[in-house]
Design a protein around this motif. Structure first.
Motif, PDB file in Angstrom:
ATOM      1  N   ILE A  25     116.822  20.455  67.691  1.00  0.00           N
ATOM      2  CA  ILE A  25     116.795  20.852  69.100  1.00  0.00           C
ATOM      3  C   ILE A  25     116.338  22.306  69.221  1.00  0.00           C
ATOM      4  CG2 ILE A  25     118.213  21.331  71.136  1.00  0.00           C
ATOM      5  CD1 ILE A  25     117.564  18.379  70.783  1.00  0.00           C
ATOM      6  N   ARG A  26     116.832  23.159  68.325  1.00  0.00           N
ATOM      7  CA  ARG A  26     116.439  24.574  68.349  1.00  0.00           C
ATOM      8  C   ARG A  26     114.931  24.719  68.147  1.00  0.00           C
ATOM      9  NH1 ARG A  26     119.111  29.456  67.538  1.00  0.00           N
ATOM     10  NH2 ARG A  26     117.810  31.118  66.666  1.00  0.00           N
ATOM     11  N   ARG A  27     114.363  23.955  67.205  1.00  0.00           N
ATOM     12  CA  ARG A  27     112.929  24.051  66.931  1.00  0.00           C
ATOM     13  C   ARG A  27     112.105  23.507  68.083  1.00  0.00           C
ATOM     14  NH1 ARG A  27     113.204  21.575  60.992  1.00  0.00           N
ATOM     15  NH2 ARG A  27     110.992  21.239  61.275  1.00  0.00           N
ATOM     16  N   VAL A  28     112.560  22.407  68.688  1.00  0.00           N
ATOM     17  CA  VAL A  28     111.842  21.842  69.826  1.00  0.00           C
ATOM     18  C   VAL A  28     111.874  22.811  71.011  1.00  0.00           C
ATOM     19  CG1 VAL A  28     111.866  20.007  71.552  1.00  0.00           C
ATOM     20  CG2 VAL A  28     112.141  19.424  69.153  1.00  0.00           C
ATOM     21  N   GLU A  29     113.059  23.386  71.303  1.00  0.00           N
ATOM     22  CA  GLU A  29     113.160  24.353  72.397  1.00  0.00           C
ATOM     23  C   GLU A  29     112.272  25.565  72.149  1.00  0.00           C
ATOM     24  OE1 GLU A  29     117.679  23.616  74.130  1.00  0.00           O
ATOM     25  OE2 GLU A  29     117.355  25.142  72.610  1.00  0.00           O
ATOM     26  N   THR A  30     112.245  26.019  70.888  1.00  0.00           N
ATOM     27  CA  THR A  30     111.398  27.173  70.543  1.00  0.00           C
ATOM     28  C   THR A  30     109.942  26.880  70.847  1.00  0.00           C
ATOM     29  OG1 THR A  30     112.926  27.913  68.821  1.00  0.00           O
ATOM     30  CG2 THR A  30     110.642  28.663  68.658  1.00  0.00           C
ATOM     31  N   ARG A  31     109.448  25.702  70.407  1.00  0.00           N
ATOM     32  CA  ARG A  31     108.045  25.350  70.628  1.00  0.00           C
ATOM     33  C   ARG A  31     107.742  25.192  72.122  1.00  0.00           C
ATOM     34  NH1 ARG A  31     105.408  26.938  66.213  1.00  0.00           N
ATOM     35  NH2 ARG A  31     106.341  26.072  64.331  1.00  0.00           N
ATOM     36  N   LEU A  32     108.665  24.580  72.862  1.00  0.00           N
ATOM     37  CA  LEU A  32     108.451  24.394  74.299  1.00  0.00           C
ATOM     38  C   LEU A  32     108.307  25.743  75.012  1.00  0.00           C
ATOM     39  CD1 LEU A  32     110.911  21.501  75.241  1.00  0.00           C
ATOM     40  CD2 LEU A  32     108.447  21.497  75.576  1.00  0.00           C
ATOM     41  N   ILE A  33     109.228  26.663  74.710  1.00  0.00           N
ATOM     42  CA  ILE A  33     109.205  27.954  75.399  1.00  0.00           C
ATOM     43  C   ILE A  33     107.999  28.777  74.969  1.00  0.00           C
ATOM     44  CG2 ILE A  33     110.435  30.156  75.622  1.00  0.00           C
ATOM     45  CD1 ILE A  33     113.043  28.534  75.533  1.00  0.00           C
ATOM     46  N   GLN A  34     107.685  28.787  73.666  1.00  0.00           N
ATOM     47  CA  GLN A  34     106.508  29.536  73.197  1.00  0.00           C
ATOM     48  C   GLN A  34     105.230  29.014  73.849  1.00  0.00           C
ATOM     49  OE1 GLN A  34     106.882  29.047  68.940  1.00  0.00           O
ATOM     50  NE2 GLN A  34     107.690  31.123  68.685  1.00  0.00           N
ATOM     51  N   THR A  35     105.107  27.689  73.941  1.00  0.00           N
ATOM     52  CA  THR A  35     103.904  27.096  74.530  1.00  0.00           C
ATOM     53  C   THR A  35     103.797  27.422  76.013  1.00  0.00           C
ATOM     54  OG1 THR A  35     104.046  25.280  72.928  1.00  0.00           O
ATOM     55  CG2 THR A  35     102.619  24.939  74.829  1.00  0.00           C
ATOM     56  N   ALA A  36     104.933  27.337  76.721  1.00  0.00           N
ATOM     57  CA  ALA A  36     104.922  27.646  78.154  1.00  0.00           C
ATOM     58  C   ALA A  36     104.592  29.118  78.396  1.00  0.00           C
ATOM     59  CB  ALA A  36     106.276  27.286  78.772  1.00  0.00           C
ATOM     60  N   LEU A  37     105.142  30.006  77.582  1.00  0.00           N
ATOM     61  CA  LEU A  37     104.840  31.432  77.733  1.00  0.00           C
ATOM     62  C   LEU A  37     103.379  31.729  77.416  1.00  0.00           C
ATOM     63  CD1 LEU A  37     108.047  33.038  76.161  1.00  0.00           C
ATOM     64  CD2 LEU A  37     107.359  33.109  78.561  1.00  0.00           C
ATOM     65  N   GLN A  38     102.842  31.013  76.431  1.00  0.00           N
ATOM     66  CA  GLN A  38     101.421  31.208  76.133  1.00  0.00           C
ATOM     67  C   GLN A  38     100.551  30.730  77.297  1.00  0.00           C
ATOM     68  OE1 GLN A  38     100.287  29.641  72.336  1.00  0.00           O
ATOM     69  NE2 GLN A  38      98.191  30.347  72.460  1.00  0.00           N
ATOM     70  N   ALA A  39     100.941  29.590  77.890  1.00  0.00           N
ATOM     71  CA  ALA A  39     100.160  29.042  79.008  1.00  0.00           C
ATOM     72  C   ALA A  39     100.234  29.931  80.245  1.00  0.00           C
ATOM     73  CB  ALA A  39     100.657  27.639  79.343  1.00  0.00           C
ATOM     74  N   THR A  40     101.355  30.654  80.398  1.00  0.00           N
ATOM     75  CA  THR A  40     101.528  31.505  81.581  1.00  0.00           C
ATOM     76  C   THR A  40     101.326  32.984  81.266  1.00  0.00           C
ATOM     77  OG1 THR A  40     103.911  31.682  81.186  1.00  0.00           O
ATOM     78  CG2 THR A  40     103.172  29.874  82.589  1.00  0.00           C
ATOM     79  N   ARG A  41     100.747  33.267  80.085  1.00  0.00           N
ATOM     80  CA  ARG A  41     100.475  34.652  79.651  1.00  0.00           C
ATOM     81  C   ARG A  41     101.732  35.521  79.661  1.00  0.00           C
ATOM     82  NH1 ARG A  41      95.043  35.556  79.274  1.00  0.00           N
ATOM     83  NH2 ARG A  41      93.677  34.014  80.237  1.00  0.00           N
ATOM     84  N   GLY A  42     102.839  34.925  79.210  1.00  0.00           N
ATOM     85  CA  GLY A  42     104.075  35.670  79.056  1.00  0.00           C
ATOM     86  C   GLY A  42     104.923  35.805  80.304  1.00  0.00           C
TER      87      GLY A  42
END
Length: 514
Positions: free
Chosen positions: A471-488
């Motif tokens: 769950i920790r790894r999935v949450e990490t990837r979700l948040i990193q991807t969303a932040l990349q898509a929204t430029r932080g």
């Protein structure tokens, strides 16, 4: 775990840190002077510290002098310098000597413990990396194309020259960079790697060059960038072809005159770093398209090493497969499996669009999923069997082979078939990069299959934290991807993920994504 060493002439500071770290079950050892620390290191009676926390002003010597001497003997040891606000300039100077971070006095105890724990994690990661590097052959290969690479590494062993490594994704470019570092005059210095394509554009400049305290909202402390962390060693810039155009100018300046500025800084910092860059892209084409600076290209392209894809070195597949099967078996604490001659022949004919990384993931999958110790052709993943059937279809003498039934699990390719093809968006789970269902023909739920395989591998290890770990790894990837898509932009990222603003802030803190 090795103890955290605390050096401070003030017994109250030592006492407070000892008690706080004891509550976190972190062992400590305290000293009242720099000489006592150096004597303990010279004595060698124990393993030495995991982290050193030192005051900047002590009788008989300063923390900066201690830092310099300790770093000479233990370059990878994280050292935290404690300082009063009036000593802040000295603390900043400490970063030039390789300090991990500074801790201003009077300090907030929970923040101090958090900083020390972060340093412990960094130290343990470095230890694992060094153990892995020492126990594993750097690069495996007997094919003529790989022998050319080995010869080039040998010729460059006494050089400080900039190197550009080209090759498809998964072909082992970072391994070559590590080998170049290990056999160079800078081998005793740090090796720092950064994937320039994996960090949002707005954060990359700070990540590379660091920032001053107050340089922007949220910059509460001075931070060293990767260039400072790599001082005296090697900085590996992976996927350099994806670096934002405006940052290319800053990198060019560093390579040209050897100086750079932190974000928000006004004092030039001299860089004593060897730069090794890598890309799977055609940089000449990127230059023609105006996406990559021509002057930076020529500055990087001093020595160029091309790493061949696995399909150009098929004779290495049996050697690599045996190595990965043994490595996976050690990791899972099971008996190593072996490939039958027929299965090895089929694997050797497969094109491996994901190159060595895909072969490694495939061997891990076989270790978990193959039903017997000897792996037969029928036990191979569906994509390998599908490729085998496609090769057979053109023969008129043979009836068309029916496609194999899809398996519950498979090891998908994680790289384009040609260097110029774009990499598809991907989820990374346990080191295996899994393309989305739409990108994998005949695999409608590939990421779920990979998740199931990873869960099974963790369960096979006998672990009791599989839920939290995944769950920790999935949450990490979700948040990193969303932040990349929204430029932080956190608020926008939270909205697009369908969670609250406070939730994403809390998760970023919990997952260490600050």
């Amino acid at each position: 775990m090795k103890p955290i060493w605390i050096a401070d002439d003030d017994p109250s500071i030592r006492f407070v840190l000892e008690k706080a770290l004891a509550r976190e079950e972190l062992p400590t050892r305290s000293f009242d002077s720099p000489k006592a620390v150096l004597d303990a290191l010279a004595d060698g009676a124990d393993e030495g510290p995991q982290v050193l926390v030192s005051d900047i002003r002590m009788p008989g010597g300063s923390g900066l002098e201690l830092l310099e001497k300790v770093k000479r003997q233990h370059p990878a040891l994280p050292v935290i310098i404690m300082t009063a606000y009036s000593d802040l300039d000295s603390a900043v100077a400490a970063f030039q000597g390789g300090a991990f971070e500074y801790l201003p006095k009077p300090f907030d105890l929970p923040k101090a413990v958090e900083l020390i724990r972060r340093a412990v994690e960094e130290s343990q990661r470095e230890e694992v990396a060094q153990e892995t590097l020492a126990a594993t052959p750097e690069i495996l290969g007997q094919a003529p194309a790989m022998q050319d690479v080995f010869r080039a590494i040998g010729r460059l062993s006494q050089s400080h020259v900039t190197v550009l490594i080209t090759g498809e994704s998964g072909s082992g470019k970072e391994l070559v960079a590590r080998a170049l570092h290990k056999h160079s005059p800078r081998a005793k210095g740090p090796f720092v790697a950064i994937n320039t394509a994996a960090i949002p554009k707005d954060l990359l400049e700070s990540e590379l060059f660091g920032h001053e305290r107050g340089a922007f909202t949220g910059a509460q402390t001075l931070r060293r960038g990767r260039f400072e962390q790599a001082e005296g060693g090697t900085l590996f810039l992976d996927e350099i072809g994806d670096m934002p155009f405006e940052l290319q100018t800053r990198l060019l300046r560093v390579l040209s005159d050897g100086h750079y500025y932190r974000v928000g800084g006004h004092s030039a910092i001299k860089a004593n770093v060897r730069v090794i860059a890598a890309t799977h892209q055609n940089l000449e084409q990127r230059v023609k398209e105006g996406a990559f600076r021509e002057d930076l290209y020529h500055r990087l392209n001093v020595i160029r090493l091309r790493l061949p894809p696995l399909r150009e070195r098929r004779e290495d597949i049996p050697l690599l497969a045996r190595f990965f099967l043994q490595h996976s078996a050690r990791h899972l604490e099971v008996e190593p499996k072996r490939l039958s001659d027929a299965a090895l022949e089929v694997l050797s004919a497969f094109d491996f669009p994901g190159n060595v990384r895909q072969l490694e993931n495939l061997c891990h999958w076989l270790t978990v999923m193959a039903p017997a110790q000897v792996i037969e052709v029928k036990d191979l993943p569906p994509e390998v069997l599908a490729a085998l059937n496609e090769r057979r279809q053109p023969s008129a003498a043979e009836p068309a082979a029916s496609a194999p039934a899809p398996s519950a699990l498979s090891v998908p390719s994680d790289a384009p078939a040609t260097p110029q093809a774009p990499m598809p968006p991907a989820w990374a789970l346990g080191g295996a990069v899994v393309p989305p269902a739409s990108a994998a023909a005949g695999m409608p739920q590939a990421w779920e299959a990979a998740l199931q395989a990873e869960a099974m591998a963790l369960l096979a290890e006998g672990r009791h934290d599989v839920w939290d770990a995944l769950i920790r790894r999935v949450e990490t990837r979700l948040i990193q991807t969303a932040l990349q898509a929204t430029r932080g932009r956190r608020i926008e990222a939270a909205q697009r993920l369908g969670i609250g603003r406070n939730t994403i802030t809390r998760k970023i803190q919990e997952l260490g994504l600050e």
